[in-house]
Design a protein around this motif. Structure first.
Motif, short mmCIF file in Angstrom:
data_model
loop_
_atom_site.label_atom_id
_atom_site.label_comp_id
_atom_site.label_asym_id
_atom_site.label_seq_id
_atom_site.Cartn_x
_atom_site.Cartn_y
_atom_site.Cartn_z
N LEU A 130 15.98 -2.58 -14.36
CA LEU A 130 15.84 -1.34 -15.12
C LEU A 130 14.51 -0.66 -14.83
CD1 LEU A 130 16.93 0.60 -17.23
CD2 LEU A 130 15.90 -0.85 -19.01
N THR A 131 13.43 -1.45 -14.76
CA THR A 131 12.12 -0.87 -14.45
C THR A 131 12.11 -0.30 -13.04
OG1 THR A 131 11.08 -2.50 -15.91
CG2 THR A 131 9.66 -1.36 -14.33
N THR A 132 12.73 -1.01 -12.10
CA THR A 132 12.81 -0.51 -10.74
C THR A 132 13.60 0.80 -10.68
OG1 THR A 132 12.69 -2.75 -9.85
CG2 THR A 132 13.56 -1.04 -8.39
N TRP A 133 14.72 0.88 -11.41
CA TRP A 133 15.53 2.10 -11.42
C TRP A 133 14.77 3.28 -12.00
CZ3 TRP A 133 17.23 5.04 -15.62
CH2 TRP A 133 18.13 6.06 -15.30
N LEU A 134 13.94 3.01 -13.01
CA LEU A 134 13.27 4.08 -13.72
C LEU A 134 12.00 4.54 -13.01
CD1 LEU A 134 13.41 5.79 -16.30
CD2 LEU A 134 11.99 4.04 -17.42
N ARG A 135 11.18 3.59 -12.58
CA ARG A 135 9.86 3.95 -12.04
C ARG A 135 9.58 3.41 -10.65
NH1 ARG A 135 8.48 2.46 -17.42
NH2 ARG A 135 7.79 0.44 -16.64
N GLY A 136 10.46 2.61 -10.09
CA GLY A 136 10.17 2.00 -8.80
C GLY A 136 9.35 0.74 -8.96
N ARG A 137 8.96 0.17 -7.81
CA ARG A 137 8.19 -1.07 -7.82
C ARG A 137 6.93 -0.91 -7.00
NH1 ARG A 137 10.82 -6.14 -5.75
NH2 ARG A 137 8.96 -6.99 -6.71
N GLU A 138 5.85 -1.41 -7.53
CA GLU A 138 4.62 -1.47 -6.74
C GLU A 138 4.79 -2.49 -5.63
OE1 GLU A 138 2.03 0.34 -6.86
OE2 GLU A 138 2.29 1.41 -8.77
N PRO A 139 4.27 -2.21 -4.43
CA PRO A 139 4.41 -3.18 -3.33
C PRO A 139 3.86 -4.54 -3.71
CG PRO A 139 3.60 -1.07 -2.52
CD PRO A 139 3.58 -0.99 -4.02
N ALA A 140 4.63 -5.59 -3.43
CA ALA A 140 4.21 -6.95 -3.78
C ALA A 140 3.40 -7.61 -2.68
CB ALA A 140 5.44 -7.81 -4.09
N VAL A 141 3.32 -6.96 -1.51
CA VAL A 141 2.54 -7.48 -0.38
C VAL A 141 1.75 -6.33 0.23
CG1 VAL A 141 4.13 -9.36 0.16
CG2 VAL A 141 4.47 -7.13 1.21
N GLN A 142 0.76 -6.70 0.98
CA GLN A 142 -0.04 -5.71 1.72
C GLN A 142 0.52 -5.58 3.13
OE1 GLN A 142 -4.22 -6.57 1.80
NE2 GLN A 142 -4.64 -5.07 3.41
N GLU A 143 0.90 -4.37 3.52
CA GLU A 143 1.50 -4.13 4.83
C GLU A 143 0.55 -3.33 5.70
OE1 GLU A 143 6.24 -4.06 3.64
OE2 GLU A 143 5.14 -2.17 3.77
N THR A 144 0.51 -3.70 6.98
CA THR A 144 -0.36 -3.03 7.94
C THR A 144 0.42 -2.74 9.22
OG1 THR A 144 -2.27 -4.26 7.08
CG2 THR A 144 -2.54 -3.15 9.21
N PRO A 145 0.55 -1.48 9.63
CA PRO A 145 1.20 -1.18 10.92
C PRO A 145 0.33 -1.67 12.07
CG PRO A 145 1.10 0.78 9.51
CD PRO A 145 0.20 -0.24 8.90
N ILE A 146 0.94 -2.33 13.04
CA ILE A 146 0.19 -2.84 14.19
C ILE A 146 0.91 -2.43 15.48
CG2 ILE A 146 -0.77 -4.79 12.91
CD1 ILE A 146 1.35 -6.58 14.15
N GLY A 147 0.15 -2.37 16.55
CA GLY A 147 0.71 -2.01 17.85
C GLY A 147 1.14 -3.21 18.66
#
Length: 401
Positions: free
Chosen positions: A102-119
């Motif tokens: 329900l919380t996800t449907w209403l407001r979304g979710r904060e990222p649970a991990v740190q993501e970094t784009p790499i080449g």
């Protein structure tokens, strides 16, 4: 003299004629035969489904689909990016909500991990060497070295850590429609924008219909000085541009949030409904069934609500669909001017503005074209549906089959 007794054959029940069908049957038949109206209704239904599902179907389900990377900003559609996932620092973990549907449907979710784009990457001993991605990166041209235990979040053997990093901490993400100026997923923001556009249209139509029906019914039924006063109010409101009214309402409420925009747009559109209801009421108040209701002593409120307003259902439905389209356009224009929905909410009008600011660059074209096309298709669908409903409620329109 004997009388002849004639035996009559039993009379068979008369078949139910087509004329015995309720009026709603013919309305539906005329509507289904109008292919453009059905196509518009199908697109509206699809957008409504996307809006209802919301964050559940978004590639980026962070709040407002606002999770972006500076390394991949303003990238063209079809982008594929390799991302390295790491555990969040302890200070950031407290802001991550639990996995609640329900919380996800209403407001979304904060990222649970740190993501970094790499080449690219390479394992060297107990470490991983990362190649930065993009010329916008602060580390462009410099390699970055991380311990495998830091990436995984716990110690372990070298082979096990390398396997975990390769299988669970390195992912490929596909950006179907590219990214915007902040490196956010354009597809996710477009899909989430349907919730704002349909939401503001729905709230605006509800406010305009309720307020317009009340004012128009009172003016048309009672007439006299009441009608003159209310007609004067309608004329004054009608003469003020909708954008000016929204600005005034926003200043009066001292806010420019999403719900203020919803209410402000609704309060600018009730005059159309009031004028239609007033005209219909003037023509119906002297009808025979209304006179019969007065003779029977029916209360005025019941006579209006139960007997007069239902006779205006057809014109009101047609007007509501046109007001829905007008509300979407008005909200888009206000957001483009910075007076409607505020960043980082993914309003289509605001997205057009962001793309417009980049016109002249390679990314400006599709960042303007994509939300502009979405607005045009949704407004066109409501207009086609409104035209189809207008023809469907017209008894002169033939019913095929």
């Amino acid at each position: 003299m004997a009388t002849a007794v004639s035996s009559a054959a039993p009379i068979a029940p008369a078949p139910v004629s087509a004329a015995a069908r309720p009026p709603g049957y013919y309305v539906r038949q005329r509507l289904w035969q109008n292919r453009p109206a059905v196509a518009g209704l199908a697109f509206i239904a699809l957008c409504t489904l996307i809006a209802l599902l919301g964050y559940w179907v978004l590639p980026d389900n962070s709040p407002n689909a606002n999770h972006g990377f500076v390394q991949i900003q303003k990238e063209r559609p079809g982008l594929r990016v390799l991302l390295l996932r790491q555990p969040l620092p302890d200070s950031a973990r407290f802001g991550v909500a639990s996995d609640n549907l329900l919380t996800t449907w209403l407001r979304g979710r904060e990222p649970a991990v740190q993501e970094t784009p790499i080449g690219g990457y390479q394992f060297v001993g107990d470490s991983i060497i990362l190649k930065p991605l993009g010329e916008h990166s602060a580390e462009a041209g410099r390699l970055r070295r991380l311990a495998l235990s830091t990436v995984v979040g716990h110690p372990g053997s070298r082979a096990e850590l390398q396997r975990l990093v390769r299988d669970e901490h390195l992912i490929n993400r596909f950006y179907v429609l590219g990214t915007d100026k902040a490196g956010r997923d354009e597809l996710s923001r477009l899909l989430l924008g349907t919730r704002i556009s349909l939401g503001i249209g729905l709230v605006a139509v509800l406010i305009s219909v309720v307020l317009g029906m009340a004012v128009g019914a009172v003016a048309g039924y009672f007439g006299g000085w009441v009608d003159s006063v209310l007609l004067g109010v309608m004329t004054v409101v009608w003469s003020i541009p909708g954008i000016m009214l929204v600005i005034a309402i926003s200043l009066a409420l001292d806010s420019k949030g999403v719900w203020v925009s919803f209410v402000a747009v609704g309060l600018t559109m009730w005059v159309d409904v009031a004028r239609v209801v007033r005209g219909q009421m003037l023509s119906l108040r002297s009808a025979t069934f209304v006179e019969a209701g007065r003779v029977l002593g029916l209360p005025t409120a019941r006579l209006i609500a139960r007997h007069l307003l239902p006779n205006m259902r057809g014109p009101l439905i047609v007007l509501a669909t046109s007001n829905f389209a007008a509300a979407i356009l008005l909200e888009a224009g206000l957001s483009f001017l910075g007076l409607g929905v505020q960043p980082p909410a993914p309003s289509w009008g605001l997205m057009v503005k962001e793309g417009y600011d980049l016109l002249g660059t390679e990314a400006g074209l599709w960042l303007t074209l994509l939300p502009g096309t979405a607005i045009s298709l949704l407004v066109l669908s409501f207009n086609l549906l409104g035209n189809g409903l207008r023809d469907a409620y017209d008894p002169k329109t033939p019913v095929m089959g």
